[in-house]
Design a protein around this motif. Sequence first.
Motif, short mmCIF file in Angstrom:
data_model
loop_
_atom_site.label_atom_id
_atom_site.label_comp_id
_atom_site.label_asym_id
_atom_site.label_seq_id
_atom_site.Cartn_x
_atom_site.Cartn_y
_atom_site.Cartn_z
N LEU A 125 0.83 -1.20 0.00
CA LEU A 125 0.00 0.00 0.00
C LEU A 125 0.86 1.25 0.00
O LEU A 125 1.86 1.34 0.71
N ARG A 126 0.47 2.22 -0.80
CA ARG A 126 1.12 3.52 -0.86
C ARG A 126 0.09 4.60 -0.59
O ARG A 126 -1.11 4.33 -0.55
N ALA A 127 0.56 5.82 -0.42
CA ALA A 127 -0.34 6.90 0.00
C ALA A 127 -1.57 7.01 -0.90
O ALA A 127 -2.68 7.28 -0.42
N ARG A 128 -1.41 6.79 -2.19
CA ARG A 128 -2.53 6.91 -3.12
C ARG A 128 -3.61 5.85 -2.87
O ARG A 128 -4.74 5.97 -3.34
N ASP A 129 -3.23 4.76 -2.12
CA ASP A 129 -4.17 3.66 -1.88
C ASP A 129 -4.92 3.79 -0.56
O ASP A 129 -5.90 3.06 -0.34
N PHE A 130 -4.46 4.67 0.33
CA PHE A 130 -4.93 4.63 1.71
C PHE A 130 -6.44 4.86 1.83
O PHE A 130 -7.11 4.22 2.65
N GLU A 131 -6.98 5.76 1.03
CA GLU A 131 -8.41 6.05 1.15
C GLU A 131 -9.27 4.87 0.72
O GLU A 131 -10.44 4.78 1.11
N ARG A 132 -8.71 3.98 -0.08
CA ARG A 132 -9.47 2.83 -0.57
C ARG A 132 -9.23 1.57 0.26
O ARG A 132 -9.96 0.59 0.12
N ALA A 133 -8.20 1.59 1.10
CA ALA A 133 -7.91 0.43 1.95
C ALA A 133 -8.94 0.34 3.07
O ALA A 133 -9.33 1.34 3.66
N VAL A 134 -9.40 -0.88 3.35
CA VAL A 134 -10.48 -1.06 4.32
C VAL A 134 -10.00 -1.93 5.49
O VAL A 134 -9.33 -2.94 5.28
N VAL A 135 -10.37 -1.50 6.70
CA VAL A 135 -10.02 -2.20 7.95
C VAL A 135 -11.31 -2.70 8.60
O VAL A 135 -12.26 -1.93 8.77
N TYR A 136 -11.32 -3.96 9.00
CA TYR A 136 -12.51 -4.60 9.58
C TYR A 136 -12.25 -4.96 11.04
O TYR A 136 -11.26 -5.64 11.36
N ALA A 137 -13.15 -4.54 11.92
CA ALA A 137 -13.02 -4.84 13.35
C ALA A 137 -14.37 -4.63 14.01
O ALA A 137 -15.24 -3.93 13.47
N THR A 138 -14.55 -5.21 15.18
CA THR A 138 -15.76 -4.93 15.95
C THR A 138 -15.55 -3.63 16.73
O THR A 138 -14.42 -3.16 16.90
N PRO A 139 -16.64 -3.05 17.24
CA PRO A 139 -16.49 -1.83 18.06
C PRO A 139 -15.72 -2.07 19.35
O PRO A 139 -15.36 -1.12 20.04
N HIS A 140 -15.42 -3.34 19.67
CA HIS A 140 -14.75 -3.65 20.94
C HIS A 140 -13.25 -3.87 20.78
O HIS A 140 -12.58 -4.21 21.75
N ILE A 141 -12.73 -3.67 19.57
CA ILE A 141 -11.29 -3.83 19.38
C ILE A 141 -10.56 -2.78 20.21
O ILE A 141 -11.07 -1.67 20.44
N HIS A 142 -9.37 -3.10 20.67
CA HIS A 142 -8.64 -2.17 21.55
C HIS A 142 -8.27 -0.90 20.80
O HIS A 142 -7.87 -0.93 19.63
N GLN A 143 -8.36 0.22 21.50
CA GLN A 143 -8.11 1.52 20.86
C GLN A 143 -6.69 1.69 20.36
O GLN A 143 -6.43 2.48 19.45
N CYS A 144 -5.74 0.91 20.91
CA CYS A 144 -4.36 1.06 20.46
C CYS A 144 -4.20 0.68 18.99
O CYS A 144 -3.28 1.15 18.31
N LEU A 145 -5.10 -0.16 18.47
CA LEU A 145 -5.00 -0.55 17.07
C LEU A 145 -5.46 0.58 16.15
O LEU A 145 -4.87 0.82 15.10
N HIS A 146 -6.52 1.28 16.53
CA HIS A 146 -6.92 2.46 15.76
C HIS A 146 -5.80 3.50 15.78
O HIS A 146 -5.50 4.14 14.77
N LYS A 147 -5.19 3.65 16.94
CA LYS A 147 -4.09 4.61 17.06
C LYS A 147 -2.91 4.18 16.21
O LYS A 147 -2.27 5.00 15.53
#
Length: 533
Positions: free
Chosen positions: A210-232
């Motif tokens: 992935l490069r900067a031009r791809d970031f807006e199209r890259a998708v991350v899947y998680a439940t609302p209970h995933i630890h906040q350190c991963l979003h960070k």
Amino acid sequence: MGKARAGAKLVSIRFHVLLTHPMPHRSAILALEQAARALDPGPAERDRLMRATQAYAQRLLEDLTPPGSSTPPGPAATPTRRAYSHDKSAVRKLRKGLPGGPSRPIEQLIERFDASVVRPGLLPSHPGHLAYIPGGGLYASALADYLAAVTNEYAGVRFVGPGSVEMEDLVLDWMARVVGFPGTADGSLASGGSIASLTAIVAAREAAGLRARDFERAVVYATPHIHQCLHKAIRVAGMGEAAPRDVAVDEGFRMCPRSLSELVAADRAEGLLPWLVLGSAGTADTGAIDPLDRIADISQREGLWFHVDAAYGGFFALLDEFRPRLAGLKRADSLVLDPHKSMFLPYGTGAVLVRNREALRDAHAYYAAYLQDTVESEGEGRSPAAVSPELTRHFRALRVWLPLLLHGEEPFRACLREKLELAKHFHREVGRLGFELGPEPDLTVVTFRWVPESGSADAFNRALVEETHRDGRVFMSSTTVSGRFMLRMAALAFRTHLDTIDLALAVLREAVERLEAHPERWHPALAAGGRSG
């Protein structure tokens, strides 16, 4: 030859004069040396400092585990020190000891440390620490940290610290065996789950190309209970623009594989780039374990990087009877473990494992001219600095290695089994007290709340958690699950035993009785002089 001997003799004479009649700048250097030697005390002074420090440590540990605490269980065995203190006024006194002032005796400094650091707020080493997935503080690890600090071994580059790096390799190999990772795996010891997660996320980003031009199209899947350190970690890795997807959960707050499949299919149809799935082996909110094997099936089929946050629950794989619940760990592309959680080590001990060692190395390896001497040692194995964001690295492996070899694995297994049973006991008994229960615990976290006959349950439980904090004998926390304010008990501190859990139940019962006897303390209408509806 004669000229050479004469020249040598002249140099010898000049050196003798320099030593016997030092120049002013030499005298100044020697004076500075004399003052600096205070930083390197001699044997007698070291012994005096150690005695004072050890005496304090012994008093603290005796306060935490008073004589007779192993028999019989109950509030009579409560430690002298509280788990939590509301009074934080002593913290301000630290300002009186800012650097730059005169030297002070060790006894005075230890007293200030105890009053201003250890006593206010939460005491994490307390058996009544029943919140935040407790950190440990094994005594053997404290001894290891002392040795690591005294020797000041460097654990970043194999060339200069071959033994410390080899010990880290041994510890990581052991962790990989615990979770079932293959021989192709590599990893790193980190300061905790946050840096370990960042290390894995960067590896996942680079492995996907992935490069900067791809970031807006890259998708991350998680439940609302995933630890906040991963979003960070995703944001710090420069991918804050990546598209997040909230995957639905079941009644136990575990990820629903069907929801994941549907979301991935919808995103592909939209021309997006499904990239990363974040699973949990023990969420912070409820301790839920996602169906890791089924998530791994979907990730493998769809070509997604599967990362598991096993910081809390991963080491429960040490238990033969629990390993089937965590079988999917071995299929992750990366995972994080926190030995300072379910191995009871001091804070500052995390680990990341990545299935493909090349992905980890390609994401993090850099070299510099001043380190050129170290390159030839790479044939003996990679350096930890080449597989993590850290170049300066504390010798963390010793705090894992020493207690494992000193005690063996069996006491760790017994402690983990005990905590699972304590959570089941608490869940059952707090229900008998009349509390509304969250789901059956997957691990050692129990969520619950009191529902009053009238008024807001959220308001009552906010007051209830504050009431237990004022009591201070144990420390429980709160969370919000499905929009409801819940109390939360986490049994993981290695000093927490049955007497502590029974005490926590007594504290809760007494706190409910006080609040029900004084509804004006939590019911806004009554506090304002009105009537409840």
